[in-house]
Design an enzyme around this catalytic site. Sequence first.
Site, PDB file in Angstrom:
ATOM      1  N   ASN A 177      32.076 -13.138  48.387  1.00 62.33           N
ATOM      2  CA  ASN A 177      32.356 -13.164  46.802  1.00 62.33           C
ATOM      3  C   ASN A 177      31.381 -14.104  46.176  1.00 62.33           C
ATOM      4  O   ASN A 177      31.171 -15.160  46.766  1.00 62.33           O
ATOM      5  CB  ASN A 177      33.619 -13.593  46.572  1.00 62.33           C
TER       6      ASN A 177
ATOM      7  N   HIS B  44      32.738 -37.049  31.763  1.00 62.25           N
ATOM      8  CA  HIS B  44      33.644 -36.067  31.193  1.00 62.25           C
ATOM      9  C   HIS B  44      34.201 -36.538  29.791  1.00 62.25           C
ATOM     10  O   HIS B  44      34.338 -35.784  28.895  1.00 62.25           O
ATOM     11  CB  HIS B  44      34.611 -35.712  32.079  1.00 62.25           C
TER      12      HIS B  44
END
Lengths: 257, 257
Positions: free
Chosen positions: A62, A79
């Site tokens: 996948n 972040h």
Amino acid sequence: MSVLASLVDALGNGSIEVVDLTAPLSSDTPLLELPPEFGQTARFELEEISRYDDRGPAWYWNNFRTGEHTGTHFDAPNHWVTGKDLADIGSVTPSAFVAPAVVLDVTAEVEQDPHFLVERSHLDAFQDEHGPFPAGGWLLCRTGWSSRTTQEEMLNNTDVGPSSPGMSPECARWVAEESVLQGIGVETVGTDAGAAHSFDPPFPCHSFLLGNDKYGLAQLQNLDRLPATGAVVIAPPLKIVGGSGSPVRVVALVERS
Amino acid sequence: MSVLASLVDALGNGSIEVVDLTAPLSSDTPLLELPPEFGQTARFELEEISRYDDRGPAWYWNNFRTGEHTGTHFDAPNHWVTGKDLADIGSVTPSAFVAPAVVLDVTAEVEQDPHFLVERSHLDAFQDEHGPFPAGGWLLCRTGWSSRTTQEEMLNNTDVGPSSPGMSPECARWVAEESVLQGIGVETVGTDAGAAHSFDPPFPCHSFLLGNDKYGLAQLQNLDRLPATGAVVIAPPLKIVGGSGSPVRVVALVERS
Ligand SMILES: [Mn+2]
Ligand SMILES: [Mn+2]
């Protein structure tokens, strides 16, 4: 025998167990939701490439799309704007990925109040009972929140907005600026409480910890399987160049007697 | 002192080092290419969500798309048709994520011949010199291939197709069916040689190892920083429900004297 030979022996004979602290990653994985005017972290989605068929006769595989901060994940200092010149997720020092952990159990308090905040006094009481926090270690906050496995239960929106436990600003400041810890780990979708947008400063765990070159781990599970002290947490994020965080498989080494 | 306390001590004083074995993950990360009639693993791509701006004033973060088998990654048994009823990447036992490793150095042979294949005789010679392989351990094949950092260098297409080193079918069969190892790790984009489509059976490492409930690690780096024996490899893949593999941050614990 060397330390690593002893470790391998103990893993082999089961006296050290590897405990999985990670939430399953799928399109059902709960995720942080911000007010709609902001960008959002992506739901995890698999895209099948082949499954033993014309597209690949002997193999199944996948592609996938997700967010750096979707599911069980690691927050890097960059972040947050307070840490914007500090490490990105690809530059966090590998020694941070294998670190001692202590587990503070506040499940009883959170059962009474979903807005429960960990305070300095809880950390003081923990250290009085168990000894000082380990240098470079994780403080894992066991709230029981990981028993909530749907988006709705995890965010727990009430008439005052997202209602989930966290840490008080003063406690987060202390962990960031004064403690020997390298970061905190939580069971909720982010390290801050659901109501932390209204705190002073807003999102104190993100603001203080990441601004002090410390880290966060979110959406942990199975913290009830760890001792209060003595576990070693393994949390190696993907080496995303310039990234702000990463989905991560978190496991703990636990000594069984 | 307990084994884990000794481990934490040794990590703290530098007598155990955490060595990063992972390739940087970005849109430049080299990746496997199959003939065009087959589905392909996706190039890693970041999609910025916000960067301390209107889309998220205090935070920077990304979504991303990638392949399960892009960059440094972990092959689960169900990746191959021979292992299709065995573990998916989300169900591999966590004890596999912390395992002893041996490092077979064939850089000199590969320098002479990019099609070099590891044979049973190399494994026999290694064990004669260093003792038996560790139960549940990784065999890491150090080929020097990770010095090739571009797509072109990594695949090394020549007039006979992709030309990169690997393991002979008989050797792969022995590792899978007879050895105590849990899998192999390589520096190339996949565990099999570039020419392995033409082997009997095709892709013997994938076919034999995954069909025997063993694992693969691809695109490792820094294997020159590991001893021949005694390192512990940490490789915890993402907990992708039903997935066939996962990008992974691989590190090794190495004892320094
Ligand atoms: Mn986060
Ligand atoms: Mn693969």
